[in-house]
Design a protein around this motif. Structure first.
Motif, mmCIF file in Angstrom:
data_model
loop_
_atom_site.group_PDB
_atom_site.id
_atom_site.type_symbol
_atom_site.label_atom_id
_atom_site.label_comp_id
_atom_site.label_asym_id
_atom_site.label_seq_id
_atom_site.Cartn_x
_atom_site.Cartn_y
_atom_site.Cartn_z
ATOM 1 N N UNK A 224 3.160 -3.137 0.181
ATOM 2 C CA UNK A 224 2.667 -3.791 1.398
ATOM 3 C C UNK A 224 1.302 -3.201 1.758
ATOM 4 N N UNK A 225 0.284 -3.564 0.970
ATOM 5 C CA UNK A 225 -1.034 -2.956 1.115
ATOM 6 C C UNK A 225 -2.121 -3.956 1.494
ATOM 7 N N UNK A 226 -1.808 -5.243 1.475
ATOM 8 C CA UNK A 226 -2.789 -6.278 1.794
ATOM 9 C C UNK A 226 -2.398 -7.000 3.081
ATOM 10 N N UNK A 227 -3.330 -7.775 3.618
ATOM 11 C CA UNK A 227 -3.051 -8.554 4.834
ATOM 12 C C UNK A 227 -1.857 -9.478 4.612
ATOM 13 N N UNK A 228 -1.813 -10.128 3.464
ATOM 14 C CA UNK A 228 -0.713 -11.054 3.172
ATOM 15 C C UNK A 228 0.628 -10.331 3.159
ATOM 16 N N UNK A 229 0.687 -9.171 2.494
ATOM 17 C CA UNK A 229 1.952 -8.436 2.423
ATOM 18 C C UNK A 229 2.313 -7.830 3.770
ATOM 19 N N UNK A 230 1.323 -7.430 4.527
ATOM 20 C CA UNK A 230 1.601 -6.865 5.851
ATOM 21 C C UNK A 230 2.138 -7.948 6.781
ATOM 22 N N UNK A 235 6.980 -10.329 9.396
ATOM 23 C CA UNK A 235 7.961 -11.412 9.446
ATOM 24 C C UNK A 235 9.372 -10.930 9.125
ATOM 25 N N UNK A 236 9.469 -9.938 8.252
ATOM 26 C CA UNK A 236 10.779 -9.421 7.857
ATOM 27 C C UNK A 236 11.354 -8.438 8.868
ATOM 28 N N UNK A 252 -5.854 -3.216 9.304
ATOM 29 C CA UNK A 252 -5.245 -4.552 9.285
ATOM 30 C C UNK A 252 -4.233 -4.688 10.418
ATOM 31 N N UNK A 253 -3.398 -3.683 10.576
ATOM 32 C CA UNK A 253 -2.396 -3.725 11.644
ATOM 33 C C UNK A 253 -3.058 -3.769 13.017
ATOM 34 N N UNK A 254 -4.122 -3.013 13.200
ATOM 35 C CA UNK A 254 -4.825 -3.039 14.492
ATOM 36 C C UNK A 254 -5.439 -4.407 14.752
ATOM 37 N N UNK A 255 -5.982 -5.012 13.698
ATOM 38 C CA UNK A 255 -6.538 -6.362 13.865
ATOM 39 C C UNK A 255 -5.452 -7.365 14.242
ATOM 40 N N UNK A 256 -4.217 -7.085 13.823
ATOM 41 C CA UNK A 256 -3.086 -7.957 14.144
ATOM 42 C C UNK A 256 -2.426 -7.561 15.464
ATOM 43 N N UNK A 257 -2.940 -6.515 16.109
ATOM 44 C CA UNK A 257 -2.341 -6.031 17.346
ATOM 45 C C UNK A 257 -1.028 -5.318 17.154
ATOM 46 N N UNK A 258 -0.860 -4.676 15.977
ATOM 47 C CA UNK A 258 0.438 -4.084 15.622
ATOM 48 C C UNK A 258 0.381 -2.579 15.403
#
Length: 260
Positions: A224-230, A235-236, A252-258
């Protein structure tokens, strides 16, 4: 401090530190990950021939040092004489295989850090006494540093996880894997005692939910290293990602608010 990761605040664990930027499982790698702001450090612990606890993932030194041989057959002096950095980049020449004690001393500088300690000595094929001694000594050092509430103990061995659960009366958070066959042979179901499990195959919400229904927190591994996998991890229902590229994953997580 408290464990506050969730599906809306996904933690990031540096897998062997920050191996994208530094030689894995070295003090340089751990410092890099800590300074980058990871929530947790994952590392691997083995025992040398003369009973010292060292940090290395592979059972031999061949791939990550300039030497050759099995950790269990080498003395600490032999292990520490090796260069554990040049294979990655010449600027890391002189990095040594760390002692677990050295890492714990480093951790004192980062009081908000959490830990995933993977025990690499398994109680099988005549290695039972070494495996149990390693676990007991690791736990003694964890307790001396008062880290019991800030770590999980991790092994690809259901027998070892049950040993820790029984001897220490369930005081430690135990980390296992999905699917269950990754945990080797067992007489008792390891999922009865796990705090968390890293899902390594079949990344579906249903599989994550099966674990959650048993009270097991679901974590995601290094795939889980890319935006798609994250996004798949989100979702999981994953609450933590252990990764080789922690700086990228955190962004990536910060950009997603996570990630806070």
């Amino acid at each position: 401090m408290s464990w506050n990761q969730s599906e809306n605040n996904i933690w990031v664990a540096g897998h062997r530190g920050n191996p994208q930027e530094c030689p894995q499982n070295t003090m340089a790698s751990f410092k890099s990950a800590m300074e980058a702001g990871v929530d947790m450090i994952e590392l691997d612990i083995q025992m040398s021939a003369d009973g010292e606890l060292v940090i290395m993932h592979n059972f031999t030194v061949d791939e990550t040092t300039d030497g050759s041989g099995r950790i269990r057959d080498m003395t600490l002096k032999e292990i520490r004489s090796l260069d554990a950095g040049s294979w990655f980049d010449k600027k890391f020449r002189g990095e040594r295989v760390p002692l677990f004690e050295e890492f714990l001393d480093l951790g004192k500088e980062y009081p908000n850090m959490y830990y995933d300690f993977e025990l690499k000595e398994y109680p099988e094929n005549g290695n039972e006494s070494r495996a149990y001694e390693t676990a007991d000594r690791v736990i003694a050092m964890i307790e001396e540093c008062r880290l019991a509430d800030k770590c999980v103990l991790n092994a690809f061995s259901a027998r070892l996880l049950w040993y820790i659960h029984d001897k220490y009366e369930g005081r430690y958070k135990l980390h296992g894997y999905y699917p269950k066959n990754l945990l080797g042979e067992y007489d008792r179901d390891p999922y009865d005692i796990l705090y968390c499990a890293c899902v390594c195959e079949d990344f579906t919400r249903e599989n994550f939910e099966r674990l959650k229904q048993r009270g097991i927190d679901t974590w995601a591994g290094t795939r889980f290293r890319t935006r798609e996998m994250i996004e798949t991890a989100k979702e999981c229902g994953a609450t933590l990602i252990t990764c080789d590229n922690p700086r990228e994953v955190m962004q990536i997580l910060r950009d997603m608010g996570l990630h806070r």
